[in-house]
Design a protein around this motif. Structure first.
Motif, PDB file in Angstrom:
ATOM      1  N   UNK A   1      56.645 -10.932  24.884  1.00 49.40           N
ATOM      2  CA  UNK A   1      58.038 -10.887  25.027  1.00 49.40           C
ATOM      3  C   UNK A   1      58.537 -10.225  26.122  1.00 49.40           C
ATOM      4  N   UNK A   2      59.564 -10.560  26.808  1.00 49.02           N
ATOM      5  CA  UNK A   2      60.314  -9.558  27.974  1.00 49.02           C
ATOM      6  C   UNK A   2      61.682  -9.668  27.488  1.00 49.02           C
ATOM      7  N   UNK A   3      61.967  -8.597  27.320  1.00 54.12           N
ATOM      8  CA  UNK A   3      63.446  -8.298  26.648  1.00 54.12           C
ATOM      9  C   UNK A   3      64.510  -7.323  27.498  1.00 54.12           C
ATOM     10  N   UNK A   4      65.653  -7.697  26.889  1.00 53.83           N
ATOM     11  CA  UNK A   4      66.769  -6.530  27.578  1.00 53.83           C
ATOM     12  C   UNK A   4      66.089  -5.220  26.937  1.00 53.83           C
ATOM     13  N   UNK A   5      66.350  -3.902  27.432  1.00 52.92           N
ATOM     14  CA  UNK A   5      66.114  -2.755  27.082  1.00 52.92           C
ATOM     15  C   UNK A   5      66.797  -2.440  25.749  1.00 52.92           C
ATOM     16  N   UNK A   6      67.880  -3.206  25.568  1.00 56.06           N
ATOM     17  CA  UNK A   6      68.691  -2.947  24.526  1.00 56.06           C
ATOM     18  C   UNK A   6      68.307  -3.554  23.144  1.00 56.06           C
ATOM     19  N   UNK A   7      67.613  -4.468  23.361  1.00 57.49           N
ATOM     20  CA  UNK A   7      66.884  -5.477  22.199  1.00 57.49           C
ATOM     21  C   UNK A   7      65.433  -5.180  21.903  1.00 57.49           C
ATOM     22  N   UNK A   8      64.791  -4.533  22.628  1.00 59.40           N
ATOM     23  CA  UNK A   8      63.238  -4.650  22.778  1.00 59.40           C
ATOM     24  C   UNK A   8      62.824  -3.933  21.319  1.00 59.40           C
ATOM     25  N   UNK A   9      63.429  -3.104  20.729  1.00 59.44           N
ATOM     26  CA  UNK A   9      62.941  -2.472  19.523  1.00 59.44           C
ATOM     27  C   UNK A   9      63.392  -3.438  18.301  1.00 59.44           C
ATOM     28  N   UNK A  10      64.424  -4.045  18.271  1.00 58.35           N
ATOM     29  CA  UNK A  10      64.522  -4.900  17.396  1.00 58.35           C
ATOM     30  C   UNK A  10      63.701  -6.123  17.367  1.00 58.35           C
ATOM     31  N   UNK A  11      63.330  -6.665  18.674  1.00 59.55           N
ATOM     32  CA  UNK A  11      62.382  -7.587  18.840  1.00 59.55           C
ATOM     33  C   UNK A  11      60.745  -7.068  18.242  1.00 59.55           C
ATOM     34  N   UNK A  12      60.656  -5.989  18.565  1.00 61.90           N
ATOM     35  CA  UNK A  12      59.529  -5.475  18.119  1.00 61.90           C
ATOM     36  C   UNK A  12      59.160  -5.520  16.491  1.00 61.90           C
ATOM     37  N   UNK A  13      60.444  -5.122  15.838  1.00 65.49           N
ATOM     38  CA  UNK A  13      60.411  -5.465  14.257  1.00 65.49           C
ATOM     39  C   UNK A  13      60.345  -6.837  13.831  1.00 65.49           C
ATOM     40  N   UNK A  14      60.742  -7.716  14.720  1.00 57.05           N
ATOM     41  CA  UNK A  14      60.790  -9.092  14.633  1.00 57.05           C
ATOM     42  C   UNK A  14      59.218  -9.638  14.615  1.00 57.05           C
ATOM     43  N   UNK A  15      58.433  -9.081  15.662  1.00 56.34           N
ATOM     44  CA  UNK A  15      57.092  -9.400  15.874  1.00 56.34           C
ATOM     45  C   UNK A  15      56.440  -8.775  14.628  1.00 56.34           C
ATOM     46  N   UNK A  16      56.679  -7.715  14.032  1.00 54.09           N
ATOM     47  CA  UNK A  16      55.980  -7.408  12.955  1.00 54.09           C
ATOM     48  C   UNK A  16      56.008  -8.090  11.818  1.00 54.09           C
ATOM     49  N   UNK A  17      57.363  -8.323  11.483  1.00 46.81           N
ATOM     50  CA  UNK A  17      57.526  -9.311  10.559  1.00 46.81           C
ATOM     51  C   UNK A  17      56.799 -10.765  10.789  1.00 46.81           C
ATOM     52  N   UNK A  18      56.998 -11.366  12.005  1.00 49.73           N
ATOM     53  CA  UNK A  18      56.298 -12.666  12.326  1.00 49.73           C
ATOM     54  C   UNK A  18      54.559 -12.612  11.691  1.00 49.73           C
ATOM     55  N   UNK A  19      54.070 -11.290  11.962  1.00 43.55           N
ATOM     56  CA  UNK A  19      52.568 -11.359  11.808  1.00 43.55           C
ATOM     57  C   UNK A  19      52.535 -11.207  10.255  1.00 43.55           C
TER      58      UNK A  19
END
Length: 423
Positions: free
Chosen positions: A290-308
């Motif tokens: 993922x390439x993310x806006x800095x403001x959203x990257x940790x929310x995106x990380x949590x989403x990746x964890x949930x996906x796996x």
């Protein structure tokens, strides 16, 4: 790599953050700051000299027009001396800049605030655990014995063809391997990741871009004639698709998934803990990036964890999630979660995925930026995760699903394998 402006303005914070990695970076930071000051002062002197040269050239032109050739010749002599000094300063600036870059390459990423301090894997935090460890029948064996019993993976044949750590998958073993790849890709694309196929060899610039070089040079297979490297993970070519790219903010997030074989030398690996599929020199893996806006990257990380987590829940494998401590975290990561599946036959946890946020560390090397709505350009955040690495997932399935009658195939994989049991 870390941004020089941030280091210059936050020296103590950077040193304290890197101490979480058990690294005393005091001297390294001091050297970086000194080199940066030298670079900036040399650049300033060069800029002033170039401005003066431009003024001299203009004055010479005006003197020639007015017929004052003698005065013009005097200024020409000054111009010649100025050009010689300009050349010297340019050479000095290039040398200083290169030395500064090499020193910056040596600095790992600063850990996020929630990263625990620690020296080794023993200090990682267990943040989640799920699934039921099965009670196996008497006589249950580890996967390398199952592979031989059912003739689905041949480690000796791989060693004959290439060497240790290069297995040959056969029959239902090969089909199960292919089924897992297809299943992982389908799960990722259904979640919005765009599938790409990428080269399995990269150039040096790509290795530096994502931080494999110079940190992991010894772990990578290198084709010296062509100066190309076999990829250690799909993260490298996929993330490098966006090297030297300026995205629009409206294009974020960028999401991608790819299947590739991966190649790692793993020099010095030996013992029971690397037996069978536990550690290989060539293995298959499906990756998400993922390439993310800095403001959203940790929310995106949590989403990746949930996906796996969802994938492992469907496979019905017992697993846990660890938040890695500073001493066990990868060189380029700001925060990493490791997934481990429990191998009942081996009575141990096997790492099957790492999910990481690199913040701007990779983007700074890659010059991967985005233009905001205000028109200003800034570095993006990059993230990646294994979704999933196959060898230990396969080992977990073979061991945890074994019965006296054979190895039962997880229900979610049966539409892909077209069989229910390996017997």
């Amino acid at each position: 790599m870390l941004q020089i402006a941030y280091i210059r303005e936050n020296q103590d914070q950077v040193i304290n953050a890197l101490a979480k990695r058990n690294l005393d970076a005091t001297e390294m930071i001091q050297l970086v700051v000194e080199l940066d000051e030298k670079r900036r002062s040399t650049q300033a002197e060069l800029d002033n000299l170039l401005a003066e040269s431009n003024k001299l050239s203009k004055d010479i032109g005006e003197l020639m027009k007015s017929g004052e050739k003698a005065k013009a010749e005097i200024l020409k002599a000054k111009t010649a001396a100025s050009k010689e000094r300009t050349k010297e300063l340019s050479e000095q600036l290039n040398l200083i800049s290169e030395q500064l870059t090499q020193e910056l390459y040596k600095l790992p990423n600063t850990p996020a605030e929630i990263v625990p301090a620690g020296k080794s894997a023993d200090d990682n935090l267990n943040v989640f655990e799920a699934g039921t460890v099965p009670t196996l029948h008497e006589g249950a064996v580890p996967h390398w014995e199952l592979a031989k019993k059912y003739d689905i993976i041949d480690f000796d044949l791989g060693a004959k063809i290439t060497g240790a750590g290069f297995p040959v998958y056969k029959g239902k073993g090969a089909k199960l391997q292919r089924a897992l790849i297809a299943y992982f890709l389908d799960k990722n694309t259904d979640a919005g990741y765009h599938e790409v196929q990428v080269p399995h060899l990269i150039n040096e610039a790509s290795g530096y871009g994502t931080g494999q070089l110079p940190d992991k040079e010894g772990q990578m297979y290198h084709s010296t004639i062509d100066d190309l490297y076999l990829i250690p993970t799909a993260e490298v070519p996929v993330t490098n698709l966006y090297r030297d790219v300026i995205l629009q903010e409206s294009e974020l997030p960028v999401t991608a998934t790819a299947y590739t074989p991966c190649f790692r030398r793993e020099a010095g690996s030996y013992g029971a803990h690397v037996r069978g599929l536990n550690r290989l020199h060539q293995f298959d893996k499906v990756e998400i990036v993922r390439i993310e806006h800095p403001e959203n990257s940790y929310k995106a990380l949590d989403g990746m964890v949930e996906h796996i987590k969802n994938i492992l829940d469907e496979l019905k494998l017992p697993y846990r999630i660890l938040r890695l401590c500073g001493g066990d975290m990868g060189f380029t990561s700001a925060l990493t979660y490791d997934f481990e599946v429990f191998s009942t036959a081996q009575d141990r946890w096997l790492e099957i995925s790492s999910v990481s946020n690199f913040e701007t560390y990779q983007a700074n090397r890659l010059k991967l930026r985005f233009k905001g709505k205000d028109g200003k350009t800034q570095l993006a955040h990059t993230l990646n995760g294994s979704s999933l690495a196959l060898p230990r997932v396969l080992a977990g399935i073979l061991e945890n699903y074994q019965t006296p009658e054979g190895i039962v195939i997880p229900e979610v994989l049966r539409p892909y394998t077209k069989f229910d049991i390996i017997d």
